[in-house]
Design a protein around this motif. Structure first.
Motif, PDB file in Angstrom:
ATOM      1  N   MET A   1       0.844  -1.189   0.000  1.00  0.00           N
ATOM      2  CA  MET A   1       0.000   0.000   0.000  1.00  0.00           C
ATOM      3  C   MET A   1       0.885   1.246   0.000  1.00  0.00           C
ATOM      4  O   MET A   1       1.896   1.301   0.695  1.00  0.00           O
ATOM      5  CB  MET A   1      -0.908   0.005   1.233  1.00  0.00           C
ATOM      6  N   ALA A   2       0.499   2.239  -0.791  1.00  0.00           N
ATOM      7  CA  ALA A   2       1.285   3.463  -0.901  1.00  0.00           C
ATOM      8  C   ALA A   2       1.312   4.212   0.420  1.00  0.00           C
ATOM      9  O   ALA A   2       0.326   4.214   1.181  1.00  0.00           O
ATOM     10  CB  ALA A   2       0.704   4.352  -1.993  1.00  0.00           C
ATOM     11  N   ARG A   3       2.424   4.843   0.695  1.00  0.00           N
ATOM     12  CA  ARG A   3       2.520   5.676   1.881  1.00  0.00           C
ATOM     13  C   ARG A   3       1.795   6.999   1.608  1.00  0.00           C
ATOM     14  O   ARG A   3       1.692   7.443   0.465  1.00  0.00           O
ATOM     15  CB  ARG A   3       3.978   5.903   2.236  1.00  0.00           C
ATOM     16  N   THR A   4       1.298   7.611   2.660  1.00  0.00           N
ATOM     17  CA  THR A   4       0.442   8.785   2.503  1.00  0.00           C
ATOM     18  C   THR A   4       0.955   9.962   3.329  1.00  0.00           C
ATOM     19  O   THR A   4       1.316   9.798   4.493  1.00  0.00           O
ATOM     20  CB  THR A   4      -1.004   8.464   2.931  1.00  0.00           C
ATOM     21  N   VAL A   5       0.966  11.123   2.695  1.00  0.00           N
ATOM     22  CA  VAL A   5       1.345  12.363   3.367  1.00  0.00           C
ATOM     23  C   VAL A   5       0.094  13.187   3.627  1.00  0.00           C
ATOM     24  O   VAL A   5      -0.718  13.406   2.719  1.00  0.00           O
ATOM     25  CB  VAL A   5       2.336  13.178   2.510  1.00  0.00           C
ATOM     26  N   LEU A   6      -0.055  13.656   4.851  1.00  0.00           N
ATOM     27  CA  LEU A   6      -1.154  14.545   5.207  1.00  0.00           C
ATOM     28  C   LEU A   6      -0.726  15.987   4.958  1.00  0.00           C
ATOM     29  O   LEU A   6       0.231  16.470   5.572  1.00  0.00           O
ATOM     30  CB  LEU A   6      -1.530  14.365   6.682  1.00  0.00           C
ATOM     31  N   PHE A   7      -1.399  16.656   4.039  1.00  0.00           N
ATOM     32  CA  PHE A   7      -1.185  18.079   3.804  1.00  0.00           C
ATOM     33  C   PHE A   7      -2.139  18.846   4.713  1.00  0.00           C
ATOM     34  O   PHE A   7      -3.347  18.799   4.510  1.00  0.00           O
ATOM     35  CB  PHE A   7      -1.507  18.438   2.348  1.00  0.00           C
ATOM     36  N   VAL A   8      -1.614  19.535   5.705  1.00  0.00           N
ATOM     37  CA  VAL A   8      -2.439  20.402   6.546  1.00  0.00           C
ATOM     38  C   VAL A   8      -2.373  21.805   5.947  1.00  0.00           C
ATOM     39  O   VAL A   8      -1.303  22.413   5.903  1.00  0.00           O
ATOM     40  CB  VAL A   8      -1.943  20.414   8.003  1.00  0.00           C
ATOM     41  N   MET A   9      -3.525  22.299   5.487  1.00  0.00           N
ATOM     42  CA  MET A   9      -3.540  23.551   4.739  1.00  0.00           C
ATOM     43  C   MET A   9      -4.512  24.557   5.336  1.00  0.00           C
ATOM     44  O   MET A   9      -5.492  24.193   5.990  1.00  0.00           O
ATOM     45  CB  MET A   9      -3.904  23.295   3.277  1.00  0.00           C
ATOM     46  N   THR A  10      -4.230  25.814   5.114  1.00  0.00           N
ATOM     47  CA  THR A  10      -5.096  26.881   5.592  1.00  0.00           C
ATOM     48  C   THR A  10      -6.456  26.837   4.913  1.00  0.00           C
ATOM     49  O   THR A  10      -6.584  26.408   3.765  1.00  0.00           O
ATOM     50  CB  THR A  10      -4.456  28.259   5.344  1.00  0.00           C
ATOM     51  N   GLY A  11      -7.461  27.296   5.635  1.00  0.00           N
ATOM     52  CA  GLY A  11      -8.775  27.477   5.052  1.00  0.00           C
ATOM     53  C   GLY A  11      -9.147  28.939   4.956  1.00  0.00           C
ATOM     54  O   GLY A  11     -10.263  29.285   4.575  1.00  0.00           O
ATOM     55  N   SER A  12      -8.191  29.819   5.286  1.00  0.00           N
ATOM     56  CA  SER A  12      -8.480  31.257   5.346  1.00  0.00           C
ATOM     57  C   SER A  12      -8.029  31.977   4.080  1.00  0.00           C
ATOM     58  O   SER A  12      -6.893  31.806   3.635  1.00  0.00           O
ATOM     59  CB  SER A  12      -7.785  31.885   6.556  1.00  0.00           C
ATOM     60  N   ASN A  13      -8.918  32.778   3.523  1.00  0.00           N
ATOM     61  CA  ASN A  13      -8.567  33.575   2.351  1.00  0.00           C
ATOM     62  C   ASN A  13      -8.274  35.026   2.705  1.00  0.00           C
ATOM     63  O   ASN A  13      -8.170  35.888   1.836  1.00  0.00           O
ATOM     64  CB  ASN A  13      -9.680  33.519   1.294  1.00  0.00           C
ATOM     65  N   GLN A  14      -8.125  35.288   4.024  1.00  0.00           N
ATOM     66  CA  GLN A  14      -7.784  36.641   4.443  1.00  0.00           C
ATOM     67  C   GLN A  14      -6.926  36.612   5.697  1.00  0.00           C
ATOM     68  O   GLN A  14      -6.945  35.655   6.468  1.00  0.00           O
ATOM     69  CB  GLN A  14      -9.038  37.470   4.689  1.00  0.00           C
ATOM     70  N   TRP A  15      -6.150  37.666   5.862  1.00  0.00           N
ATOM     71  CA  TRP A  15      -5.251  37.832   6.999  1.00  0.00           C
ATOM     72  C   TRP A  15      -5.586  39.162   7.645  1.00  0.00           C
ATOM     73  O   TRP A  15      -5.593  40.195   6.979  1.00  0.00           O
ATOM     74  CB  TRP A  15      -3.803  37.798   6.511  1.00  0.00           C
ATOM     75  N   THR A  16      -5.899  39.138   8.931  1.00  0.00           N
ATOM     76  CA  THR A  16      -6.280  40.358   9.637  1.00  0.00           C
ATOM     77  C   THR A  16      -5.032  41.150  10.018  1.00  0.00           C
ATOM     78  O   THR A  16      -4.197  40.671  10.792  1.00  0.00           O
ATOM     79  CB  THR A  16      -7.090  40.023  10.898  1.00  0.00           C
ATOM     80  N   LEU A  17      -4.923  42.345   9.479  1.00  0.00           N
ATOM     81  CA  LEU A  17      -3.752  43.172   9.722  1.00  0.00           C
ATOM     82  C   LEU A  17      -3.874  43.931  11.038  1.00  0.00           C
ATOM     83  O   LEU A  17      -4.899  43.880  11.725  1.00  0.00           O
ATOM     84  CB  LEU A  17      -3.545  44.136   8.556  1.00  0.00           C
ATOM     85  N   LYS A  18      -2.815  44.639  11.374  1.00  0.00           N
ATOM     86  CA  LYS A  18      -2.724  45.330  12.656  1.00  0.00           C
ATOM     87  C   LYS A  18      -3.879  46.312  12.872  1.00  0.00           C
ATOM     88  O   LYS A  18      -4.379  46.470  13.989  1.00  0.00           O
ATOM     89  CB  LYS A  18      -1.388  46.070  12.735  1.00  0.00           C
ATOM     90  N   ASP A  19      -4.327  46.963  11.791  1.00  0.00           N
ATOM     91  CA  ASP A  19      -5.393  47.953  11.916  1.00  0.00           C
ATOM     92  C   ASP A  19      -6.784  47.355  11.750  1.00  0.00           C
ATOM     93  O   ASP A  19      -7.787  48.074  11.716  1.00  0.00           O
ATOM     94  CB  ASP A  19      -5.186  49.088  10.907  1.00  0.00           C
ATOM     95  N   GLY A  20      -6.858  46.021  11.668  1.00  0.00           N
ATOM     96  CA  GLY A  20      -8.141  45.349  11.569  1.00  0.00           C
ATOM     97  C   GLY A  20      -8.625  45.108  10.154  1.00  0.00           C
ATOM     98  O   GLY A  20      -9.634  44.429   9.962  1.00  0.00           O
ATOM     99  N   THR A  21      -7.946  45.671   9.171  1.00  0.00           N
ATOM    100  CA  THR A  21      -8.345  45.431   7.791  1.00  0.00           C
ATOM    101  C   THR A  21      -7.973  44.013   7.371  1.00  0.00           C
ATOM    102  O   THR A  21      -7.112  43.380   7.968  1.00  0.00           O
ATOM    103  CB  THR A  21      -7.690  46.443   6.827  1.00  0.00           C
ATOM    104  N   LYS A  22      -8.641  43.531   6.343  1.00  0.00           N
ATOM    105  CA  LYS A  22      -8.445  42.163   5.867  1.00  0.00           C
ATOM    106  C   LYS A  22      -7.613  42.174   4.586  1.00  0.00           C
ATOM    107  O   LYS A  22      -7.984  42.816   3.602  1.00  0.00           O
ATOM    108  CB  LYS A  22      -9.794  41.483   5.596  1.00  0.00           C
ATOM    109  N   HIS A  23      -6.501  41.450   4.620  1.00  0.00           N
ATOM    110  CA  HIS A  23      -5.624  41.347   3.454  1.00  0.00           C
ATOM    111  C   HIS A  23      -5.887  40.021   2.756  1.00  0.00           C
ATOM    112  O   HIS A  23      -5.826  38.963   3.393  1.00  0.00           O
ATOM    113  CB  HIS A  23      -4.166  41.429   3.910  1.00  0.00           C
ATOM    114  N   PRO A  24      -6.198  40.038   1.453  1.00  0.00           N
ATOM    115  CA  PRO A  24      -6.457  38.782   0.744  1.00  0.00           C
ATOM    116  C   PRO A  24      -5.232  37.860   0.821  1.00  0.00           C
ATOM    117  O   PRO A  24      -4.106  38.295   0.616  1.00  0.00           O
ATOM    118  CB  PRO A  24      -6.710  39.229  -0.701  1.00  0.00           C
ATOM    119  N   THR A  25      -5.476  36.594   1.110  1.00  0.00           N
ATOM    120  CA  THR A  25      -4.362  35.660   1.236  1.00  0.00           C
ATOM    121  C   THR A  25      -4.842  34.244   0.954  1.00  0.00           C
ATOM    122  O   THR A  25      -5.802  34.023   0.230  1.00  0.00           O
ATOM    123  CB  THR A  25      -3.702  35.768   2.628  1.00  0.00           C
TER     124      THR A  25
END
Length: 235
Positions: A1-25
């Motif tokens: 049986m093939a060995r398997t790698v678990l990719f743990v990935m983000t589900g967020s399409n935005q990053w909250t910046l210092k001033d509270g605004t949302k940066h697309p990511t």
């Protein structure tokens, strides 16, 4: 049986910046696609997991010709992301049974700083991987996930480990350091990890036991190759 790698990935399409605004990511294309293809070419299967099982969002900035390395690379990255079933049908982090996997890999992008850094299920996965001495590869901003693995006193389970990650200098050169709510190199250092930085944007990986880390997008392929070599030695 093939060995398997678990990719743990983000589900967020935005990053909250210092001033509270949302940066697309999201996740950085090269950091997912290059390792995915290296693992696949080595005969490994990949399973993608995200918070809530949402489809991982790609940072569109990583699909520009400049950031991808060429227009051809950008087209290829997008084609893989949009057509590989692994990226289309993720499982939820809460549904992961780590016993089903032979290694864990975490791509970067600013997305992990928004969700994986504080995700309890991500912390559980890393804690279990550490206890099982399972190889774990994490690249660029992906090491933010290490912040999620803490003991009952809130102390990092990875304190004392030597790692690399996207550096303060690279964040400054990328133009977002002044707007960031926190810098990854600083936060990892504060958590007790030893962060080693090489030249900005140059390939650089660190290995400490079963923990493999890469500094930036250029480190993605070397990091994946090192993980494949470790899995080969474990056969």
């Amino acid at each position: 049986m093939a060995r398997t790698v678990l990719f743990v990935m983000t589900g967020s399409n935005q990053w909250t910046l210092k001033d509270g605004t949302k940066h697309p990511t999201g996740f950085w294309a090269e950091e997912a696609v290059a390792p995915f293809e290296i693992f696949r070419d080595a005969g490994l299967d990949v399973t993608v997991a995200t918070p809530g099982g949402v489809r991982p969002p790609v940072d569109e900035g990583s699909l520009s010709a400049e950031n991808a390395g060429s227009a051809q690379a950008a087209v290829h990255f997008r084609d893989v992301i949009e057509n590989a079933p692994e990226f289309q049908n993720p499982i939820a982090l809460s549904a992961v049974n780590l016993a089903d996997f032979d290694a864990v890999f975490v791509p970067g992008g600013h997305g992990p700083m928004e969700d994986l850094a504080v995700d309890a299920d991500a912390g559980t996965i890393l804690t279990s991987a550490k206890q099982a001495d399972l190889p774990v590869g994490i690249v660029c901003h992906g090491p933010a996930i290490l912040l999620s693995a803490v003991d009952s006193n809130g102390q990092s389970l990875f304190a004392g480990k030597t790692v690399t990650a996207f550096t303060n200098v690279e964040e400054q050169q990328a133009g977002l350091a002044d707007q960031a709510p926190w810098l990854l190199q600083d936060r990892l250092t504060d958590a007790g990890l030893k962060v080693l930085a090489d030249e900005p944007w140059a390939p650089h990986i660190e290995t400490d036991g079963s923990l493999f880390t890469g500094q930036n997008p250029a480190s993605s392929a070397p990091l994946a190759t090192a993980l494949v070599e470790r899995l080969g030695k474990a056969n």
